[in-house]
Design an enzyme around this catalytic site. Structure first.
Site, PDB file in Angstrom:
ATOM      1  N   ASP A  91       0.894  -1.366   0.218  1.00  0.00           N
ATOM      2  CA  ASP A  91       0.160  -0.007  -0.117  1.00  0.00           C
ATOM      3  C   ASP A  91       0.958   1.344   0.006  1.00  0.00           C
ATOM      4  OD1 ASP A  91      -1.892   1.924   0.477  1.00  0.00           O
ATOM      5  OD2 ASP A  91      -2.535   1.296   2.197  1.00  0.00           O
ATOM      6  N   ASP A 307      -1.449   5.138  -5.974  1.00  0.00           N
ATOM      7  CA  ASP A 307      -1.844   4.588  -4.989  1.00  0.00           C
ATOM      8  C   ASP A 307      -2.019   3.052  -5.308  1.00  0.00           C
ATOM      9  OD1 ASP A 307      -2.546   3.680  -2.401  1.00  0.00           O
ATOM     10  OD2 ASP A 307      -4.836   4.476  -2.894  1.00  0.00           O
TER      11      ASP A 307
END
Length: 429
Positions: A91, A307
């Site tokens: 992440d 992201d």
């Protein structure tokens, strides 16, 4: 005799030094990286991505959507003594590395880390300076509130999710073991959150925070392997899923990377911002005001982040409307179909070959041009929908290049030079 003694002593010294250098000079390290299966559906992606972004703000990192466990890419590493295998969501939108933990000393499954089975596990003390780096349940008026007694006061952390769930436990240190083709590398004092209370898919152990903050995995690994990392996200539709690698440190790549500067936002220091200059369809620049993409450094609003923890991609509302209109105009009307709620443009999968080429011009002149299947997602059998969404008015205010858009690209986060490199490889390297 004395001369012979010094010769052998010098030879042994050279051998020792060479072995020491070779054991500490490994320039990079690779962690296996795979798409979590089953991959998320289009409707689930929209729901979870919307929750993820609605939980973010300009002063706090995006809260990882690992509560769903789908639509993500997971990296495998070993923690503890003896080592325990963990599968963590990779992440780039968050900093904290955390794992689901169990207080049991008799594990019945491999879905958690068991600190009682590790001889090297140690929680940080509440008064330790490291404890100030994580969100704390007893923080008052911005200050950390620790028990008066300094005995048995572990550092606690609390991450709240927008759907009402939470991840909480002890901010701790452990021995990280990295396996390699030669021998394991053991790194002590690795900082991570040991979460005893968390709502998440049992197949996912936790989150590998790859953000720009001081407690992220790249920040820790920079001391050993250099301050950069890279990955290639394989096509989620492949069965069995393609295994690629999350590379910690910098390696020589056969791919000719194109670079764009990484922008910084003082109000959002976790995120990797890139500067979008324009968008085009089949080489024709779309009529979007460049100010739509801009990052306002005074207010922290706007801009676009890369992201890996979000599936769909989000564009500023004005840019999104322009892209949808331009695509709909260039696609056969007969191929356009009604799709699930929340998706404005869907079409018959047989028309996928006629999807126009969408590209984004970035600062520095690099062009990011993903293939059409990177911005269309299967919503039903024979139906594909545009995997783009407008930035919600009540959301964080920035655009997002999600993991679906990134598939097949080798992407390097060069944190030293402050730049992002990318090249289409299909993850063949």
């Amino acid at each position: 005799m004395v001369t012979l003694f010094f010769f052998f002593f010098f030879l042994l010294l050279l051998l020792f030094l060479s072995s020491s250098v070779s054991s500490h000079s490994q320039p990079y390290f690779k962690l296996p990286l795979t798409a979590n299966t089953p991959f998320i559906s289009a409707t689930e992606a929209l729901i979870h991505d919307s929750l993820r972004l609605s939980s973010s703000s300009l002063t706090a990192p995006i809260v990882s959507a690992a509560s769903s466990g789908a639509g993500h890419y997971v990296a495998s590493l070993h923690l503890g003594t003896p080592p325990q295998l963990l599968r963590l969501v990779a992440d780039t939108g968050s900093d904290l590395v955390w794992s689901r933990c169990s207080p049991s000393s008799r594990p019945r499954s491999s879905s958690a880390f068991f600190p009682r089975l590790s001889s090297s596990f140690s929680p940080f003390h509440c008064y330790d300076s490291s404890c100030r780096l994580v969100p704390h349940p007893h923080r008052r008026k911005g200050k950390l509130s620790c028990p008066r007694s300094r005995l048995h006061s572990p550092c606690r952390f609390l991450y709240s999710y927008s759907d009402g769930s939470a991840s909480s436990g002890f901010f701790s240190r452990e021995t990280l073991t990295l396996t390699s083709s030669t021998r394991p590398i053991r790194i002590p004092s690795f900082r991570f959150g040991c979460a005893f209370n968390v709502t998440a898919d049992r197949s996912i152990h936790g989150v590998l925070g790859l953000g720009r903050g001081p407690i992220s995995f790249p920040s820790f690994a920079a001391l050993r392997f250099g301050n950069s990392f890279s990955y290639c996200l394989g096509d989620y539709a492949l069965s069995p899923p393609l295994t690629s690698f999350l590379v910690i440190g910098r390696r020589n790549s056969t791919a000719a990377l194109r670079y764009t500067p990484l922008l910084s936002n003082p109000l959002s220091p976790t995120y990797y911002y890139v500067g979008v200059v324009s968008a085009s369809l089949n080489g024709k620049v779309l009529p979007i005001d460049p100010a739509v993409w801009a990052l306002d450094r005074a207010t922290g609003a706007g801009g676009v982040v890369v992201d890996s923890g979000t599936t769909l991609s989000f564009l500023p509302a004005a840019a999104y409307r322009c892209v949808v209109r331009a695509l709909a105009k260039r696609l056969p009307r007969a191929a356009q179909l009604p799709g699930p709620a929340g998706f404005d443009l869907c079409l018959n999968a047989s028309a996928a070959a006629r999807i126009p080429s969408l590209a984004f011009r970035l600062r520095g002149g690099a062009e990011f041009a993903p293939p059409p299947l990177n911005y269309f997602i299967e919503a039903a059998e024979g139906v594909k929908c545009l995997a783009l969404q407008p930035v919600a008015a009540d959301g964080p205010g920035f655009g997002v290049i999600g993991n679906l858009m990134q598939q097949g690209f080798a992407i390097e986060f060069d944190r030293v030079a402050g730049r992002l490199g990318f090249a289409w490889t299909g993850c063949a390297e």
